[in-house]
Enzyme design. Structure first.
Site, PDB file in Angstrom:
ATOM      1  N   CYS A  95       0.804  -1.221   0.000  1.00 45.78           N
ATOM      2  CA  CYS A  95       0.000   0.000   0.000  1.00 45.78           C
ATOM      3  C   CYS A  95       0.842   1.279   0.000  1.00 45.78           C
ATOM      4  O   CYS A  95       1.376   1.649  -1.035  1.00 45.78           O
ATOM      5  CB  CYS A  95      -0.985  -0.054   1.157  1.00 45.78           C
ATOM      6  SG  CYS A  95      -2.411   1.007   0.887  1.00 45.78           S
ATOM      7  N   ARG A 129     -12.767   5.927  -2.055  1.00 46.65           N
ATOM      8  CA  ARG A 129     -11.936   5.160  -1.128  1.00 46.65           C
ATOM      9  C   ARG A 129     -12.175   3.682  -1.425  1.00 46.65           C
ATOM     10  O   ARG A 129     -13.304   3.200  -1.374  1.00 46.65           O
ATOM     11  CB  ARG A 129     -12.279   5.515   0.314  1.00 46.65           C
ATOM     12  CG  ARG A 129     -11.355   4.892   1.273  1.00 46.65           C
ATOM     13  CD  ARG A 129     -10.949   5.752   2.457  1.00 46.65           C
ATOM     14  NE  ARG A 129      -9.690   5.205   2.958  1.00 46.65           N
ATOM     15  CZ  ARG A 129      -8.512   5.747   2.778  1.00 46.65           C
ATOM     16  NH1 ARG A 129      -8.381   6.875   2.138  1.00 46.65           N
ATOM     17  NH2 ARG A 129      -7.430   5.162   3.233  1.00 46.65           N
ATOM     18  N   HIS A 192      -3.520  -5.826   2.564  1.00 48.29           N
ATOM     19  CA  HIS A 192      -3.187  -5.848   3.990  1.00 48.29           C
ATOM     20  C   HIS A 192      -3.821  -7.096   4.593  1.00 48.29           C
ATOM     21  O   HIS A 192      -4.357  -7.942   3.898  1.00 48.29           O
ATOM     22  CB  HIS A 192      -3.807  -4.629   4.686  1.00 48.29           C
ATOM     23  CG  HIS A 192      -3.176  -3.337   4.356  1.00 48.29           C
ATOM     24  ND1 HIS A 192      -1.986  -2.928   4.900  1.00 48.29           N
ATOM     25  CD2 HIS A 192      -3.585  -2.328   3.556  1.00 48.29           C
ATOM     26  CE1 HIS A 192      -1.690  -1.719   4.453  1.00 48.29           C
ATOM     27  NE2 HIS A 192      -2.637  -1.330   3.629  1.00 48.29           N
TER      28      HIS A 192
HETATM   29  N1  GLN Z   1      -2.364   6.842   2.085  1.00 48.54           N
HETATM   30  C1  GLN Z   1      -2.465   5.957   1.014  1.00 48.54           C
HETATM   31  C2  GLN Z   1      -3.838   5.859   0.377  1.00 48.54           C
HETATM   32  O1  GLN Z   1      -4.868   6.041   1.022  1.00 48.54           O
HETATM   33  C3  GLN Z   1      -1.987   4.616   1.512  1.00 48.54           C
HETATM   34  C4  GLN Z   1      -2.945   3.918   2.433  1.00 48.54           C
HETATM   35  C5  GLN Z   1      -2.415   2.639   3.005  1.00 48.54           C
HETATM   36  O2  GLN Z   1      -1.206   2.409   3.065  1.00 48.54           O
HETATM   37  N2  GLN Z   1      -3.315   1.810   3.506  1.00 48.54           N
HETATM   38  O3  GLN Z   1      -3.898   5.630  -0.798  1.00 48.54           O
END
Ligand code: GLN
Length: 240
Positions: A95, A129, A192
């Site tokens: 990520c 998101r 994740h």
């Molecule tokens: N901040 C980044 C995004 O929202 C990475 C998020 C994350 O590592 N879970 O795209």
């Protein structure tokens, strides 16, 4: 003495969310269960680091603020990490650090965080998101399962190999249908969860690549992964 590999853990303080630390535990345990050993060395902002000893690189995810904090320091190590990726050192970045192993990440606030270009990809924060369970299929590894939570949408350049084809969830962005990126033995992913305990075939691929380079190991002693695979099965049937 048992064979040892050295794992570099990038910025564990700033880049470690949604159970990413579980990936390190999984790597260490899967070595120990085979009578092998890992030494985990943390890469910290502003500190010197000896890359010559490193056999495997791991980095987790983080908030935009974490990425802003580590970005310049990662670029400081960029030449070395690109050289290592070219030489076939296995890497797993998730990520937030996946985004910074591409060329750049542009945050929702308009900050441009330069990356190190191990992957030919750009990421830009979008209005959607992407959150939920993911199932994505890799030709060699089969179905990979995990959990994504990001607004950054990653576009791979033409010719940049993705990690897997998405069958549930978004992966790189809501439109592409692909998840992650692969350059040699370096793997970037949005998964994740943590990803390795539930995808032991991915953990073992990284470990074998590291053991092969350092110790000439040609194959791993098989382990009973029935718990891990049962967890993966449950994860794969979860609703988005
Ligand atoms: N901040 C980044 C995004 O929202 C990475 C998020 C994350 O590592 N879970 O795209």
């Amino acid at each position: 003495m048992s064979q040892t590999i050295v794992i570099a853990h990038l910025y564990p303080r700033e880049m470690n969310i949604y159970g990413d630390m579980g990936n390190i535990i999984s790597l260490v345990k899967r070595l120990e269960w085979r009578g092998l050993r890992a030494e985990v060395r943390q890469v910290e902002i502003g500190e010197a680091f000896d890359w010559e000893a490193v056999d495997l690189v791991f980095g987790g995810g983080g908030q935009d603020s974490g990425q802003l904090a580590v970005g310049a320091d990662l670029v400081r190590h960029g030449d070395k990490l690109r050289e290592m990726a070219k030489a076939g050192v296995p890497m797993l970045v998730i990520c937030g650090l996946y985004q910074l192993f591409g060329r750049e990440f542009v945050t929702g606030g308009g900050d441009v965080i330069p990356g190190i270009g191990v992957f030919n990809a750009n990421t830009r924060a979008g209005s959607v998101r992407m959150i939920g369970n993911v199932v994505a299929k890799n030709d060699e590894l089969g179905a990979l399962v995990g959990f994504e939570n990001h607004s950054g949408a990653t576009k791979l350049d033409k010719g940049q190999l993705p990690l897997a084809k998405v069958s549930k969830g978004c992966g790189n962005n809501p439109k592409s249908g692909y998840e992650g990126a692969v350059s040699g033995e370096a793997i970037g992913t949005y998964l994740h969860g943590p990803v390795l305990p539930k995808n032991p075939q991915l953990a073992d691929k990284l470990l074998l690549a590291a053991l092969k380079r350092r110790h000439g190991v040609q194959e791993l002693q098989p382990l009973d992964s029935s718990f891990e695979l049962a967890a993966a099965k449950v994860a794969a049937t979860r609703p988005r």
